[in-house]
Design a protein around this motif. Structure first.
Motif, PDB file in Angstrom:
ATOM      1  N   VAL A 107      28.349  -6.595  29.890  1.00 46.04           N
ATOM      2  CA  VAL A 107      27.124  -7.046  28.950  1.00 46.04           C
ATOM      3  C   VAL A 107      25.913  -6.082  29.790  1.00 46.04           C
ATOM      4  CG1 VAL A 107      27.629  -9.102  29.311  1.00 46.04           C
ATOM      5  CG2 VAL A 107      26.582  -8.449  31.210  1.00 46.04           C
ATOM      6  N   VAL A 109      21.701  -5.408  29.555  1.00 50.49           N
ATOM      7  CA  VAL A 109      20.675  -5.573  30.340  1.00 50.49           C
ATOM      8  C   VAL A 109      19.458  -5.556  28.993  1.00 50.49           C
ATOM      9  CG1 VAL A 109      18.354  -5.432  31.169  1.00 50.49           C
ATOM     10  CG2 VAL A 109      20.857  -4.975  33.082  1.00 50.49           C
ATOM     11  N   THR A 110      18.609  -7.181  28.439  1.00 58.03           N
ATOM     12  CA  THR A 110      18.163  -6.808  27.423  1.00 58.03           C
ATOM     13  C   THR A 110      16.183  -6.881  27.903  1.00 58.03           C
ATOM     14  OG1 THR A 110      18.039  -8.748  27.648  1.00 58.03           O
ATOM     15  CG2 THR A 110      19.709  -7.922  26.300  1.00 58.03           C
ATOM     16  N   ASP A 111      16.542  -7.502  29.363  1.00 56.47           N
ATOM     17  CA  ASP A 111      15.211  -7.309  29.359  1.00 56.47           C
ATOM     18  C   ASP A 111      15.053  -7.364  31.134  1.00 56.47           C
ATOM     19  OD1 ASP A 111      12.460  -7.054  29.267  1.00 56.47           O
ATOM     20  OD2 ASP A 111      12.105  -9.259  29.247  1.00 56.47           O
ATOM     21  N   TRP A 122      17.204 -10.264  32.384  1.00 54.95           N
ATOM     22  CA  TRP A 122      18.308 -10.543  30.805  1.00 54.95           C
ATOM     23  C   TRP A 122      19.665 -10.312  30.097  1.00 54.95           C
ATOM     24  CZ3 TRP A 122      17.368 -16.412  29.273  1.00 54.95           C
ATOM     25  CH2 TRP A 122      16.413 -16.547  30.170  1.00 54.95           C
ATOM     26  N   MET A 123      20.235 -10.588  30.128  1.00 58.68           N
ATOM     27  CA  MET A 123      21.219 -10.183  30.242  1.00 58.68           C
ATOM     28  C   MET A 123      22.401 -10.458  28.503  1.00 58.68           C
ATOM     29  SD  MET A 123      23.246  -9.097  33.494  1.00 58.68           S
ATOM     30  CE  MET A 123      22.244 -10.480  34.547  1.00 58.68           C
ATOM     31  N   GLN A 124      22.990  -9.864  27.967  1.00 62.93           N
ATOM     32  CA  GLN A 124      23.737 -10.146  26.526  1.00 62.93           C
ATOM     33  C   GLN A 124      24.707 -11.327  27.275  1.00 62.93           C
ATOM     34  OE1 GLN A 124      25.605  -6.821  25.839  1.00 62.93           O
ATOM     35  NE2 GLN A 124      23.977  -6.639  23.479  1.00 62.93           N
ATOM     36  N   ARG A 125      24.879 -12.387  26.799  1.00 64.07           N
ATOM     37  CA  ARG A 125      25.640 -13.796  27.068  1.00 64.07           C
ATOM     38  C   ARG A 125      26.620 -13.863  25.833  1.00 64.07           C
ATOM     39  NH1 ARG A 125      24.642 -19.990  26.082  1.00 64.07           N
ATOM     40  NH2 ARG A 125      26.428 -21.068  27.833  1.00 64.07           N
ATOM     41  N   GLU A 152      20.231 -19.161  27.429  1.00 67.01           N
ATOM     42  CA  GLU A 152      19.827 -19.622  26.209  1.00 67.01           C
ATOM     43  C   GLU A 152      20.926 -19.652  25.772  1.00 67.01           C
ATOM     44  OE1 GLU A 152      16.525 -17.513  25.442  1.00 67.01           O
ATOM     45  OE2 GLU A 152      15.208 -18.124  26.768  1.00 67.01           O
ATOM     46  N   GLU A 154      21.890 -17.015  23.716  1.00 67.04           N
ATOM     47  CA  GLU A 154      23.061 -15.321  22.932  1.00 67.04           C
ATOM     48  C   GLU A 154      21.998 -14.573  24.684  1.00 67.04           C
ATOM     49  OE1 GLU A 154      21.761 -13.608  19.533  1.00 67.04           O
ATOM     50  OE2 GLU A 154      23.520 -14.818  18.493  1.00 67.04           O
ATOM     51  N   ARG A 155      21.614 -15.146  25.870  1.00 65.85           N
ATOM     52  CA  ARG A 155      21.955 -14.515  26.897  1.00 65.85           C
ATOM     53  C   ARG A 155      21.106 -15.595  27.834  1.00 65.85           C
ATOM     54  NH1 ARG A 155      14.992 -12.770  26.984  1.00 65.85           N
ATOM     55  NH2 ARG A 155      14.357 -14.741  26.450  1.00 65.85           N
ATOM     56  N   ALA A 157      19.893 -15.361  31.963  1.00 65.76           N
ATOM     57  CA  ALA A 157      19.599 -15.301  33.523  1.00 65.76           C
ATOM     58  C   ALA A 157      19.201 -14.434  34.836  1.00 65.76           C
ATOM     59  CB  ALA A 157      17.380 -14.992  32.640  1.00 65.76           C
TER      60      ALA A 157
END
Length: 212
Positions: A107, A109-111, A122-125, A152, A154-155, A157
């Motif tokens: 996955v 890391v998005t933030d 935060w990572m993709q789900r 959430e 689609e992600r 944390a």
């Protein structure tokens, strides 16, 4: 089997690649060499690999094409730092949760949000694993046993304490990095059982309605 309590982070000493195959070589510290034998299992970024050779403190592991495809080991280069955990032994304290070392997906890391003594990642789900990535549930990320703090659509944390940041690669992780993910086996079993039972009840209702 592993506990998800990462023992150290190490830089890859050397990577030897062939077609759909790679050998990873590390210089292990003395404390990780004690009792280590050829054929032993070691978690590298949450991926269970088998010790191929031991030459003084130099330890090598082989990875086949499927492993390189599914995990972030395919991206490793000389100097890349990874999480390391020796296999659990009978009587060891399970400080995290039981981890198999069978990575299910990578996955992104998005933030990454830093504050005093805390880091939120935060990572993709992924949709296929979303049912098992639940608020306050366990997850293994690069072999590190962590609790999901926020979810959430689609992600998700995790919140990281200073000890985790010091001992693992999460201290240097950045948005865009890829992380190996393994869901908690107990959570997966419970969710799959409930979904199957609900499905069975729906099938029964359809049969009763068809016969009426």
């Amino acid at each position: 089997m592993f506990t998800g309590i990462v023992q150290t982070k190490l830089a890859v000493t050397e990577v030897k690649r062939a077609e759909a195959f790679a050998t990873f070589i590390f210089d292990f510290p003395e404390r990780l060499l004690q009792g280590l034998e050829i054929g032993a299992s070691v978690s590298i970024n949450g991926t269970c690999l088998t010790v191929r050779t031991i030459d003084n403190n130099r330890v090598s592991f082989d990875a086949i094409g499927q492993t390189l495809k599914v995990t972030n080991l395919g991206q490793l280069e000389s100097g890349t730092v990874v999480n390391i955990e020796r296999a659990a032994r009978y009587g060891d304290e399970i400080g995290g949760h039981v981890v198999s070392g069978h990575v299910m997906d990578q996955v992104a890391v998005t933030d990454v949000i830093d504050s005093t003594n805390n880091r939120v990642v935060w990572m993709q789900r992924p949709a296929k694993l979303a049912p098992y990535l639940l608020d306050k549930g366990f997850v293994s990320l690069n072999g590190c046993s962590l609790t999901i703090a926020e979810v959430e659509d689609e992600r998700f944390a995790v919140h990281l304490i200073p000890e985790t940041l010091d001992v693992t690669v999460f201290g240097d992780i950045q948005a865009g990095d890829w992380v190996n993910l393994e869901v908690d086996a107990q959570t997966q079993a419970v969710v799959d059982t409930v979904r199957r039972l609900i499905g069975d009840q729906d099938d029964l209702k359809k049969l009763l309605q068809a016969g009426s």
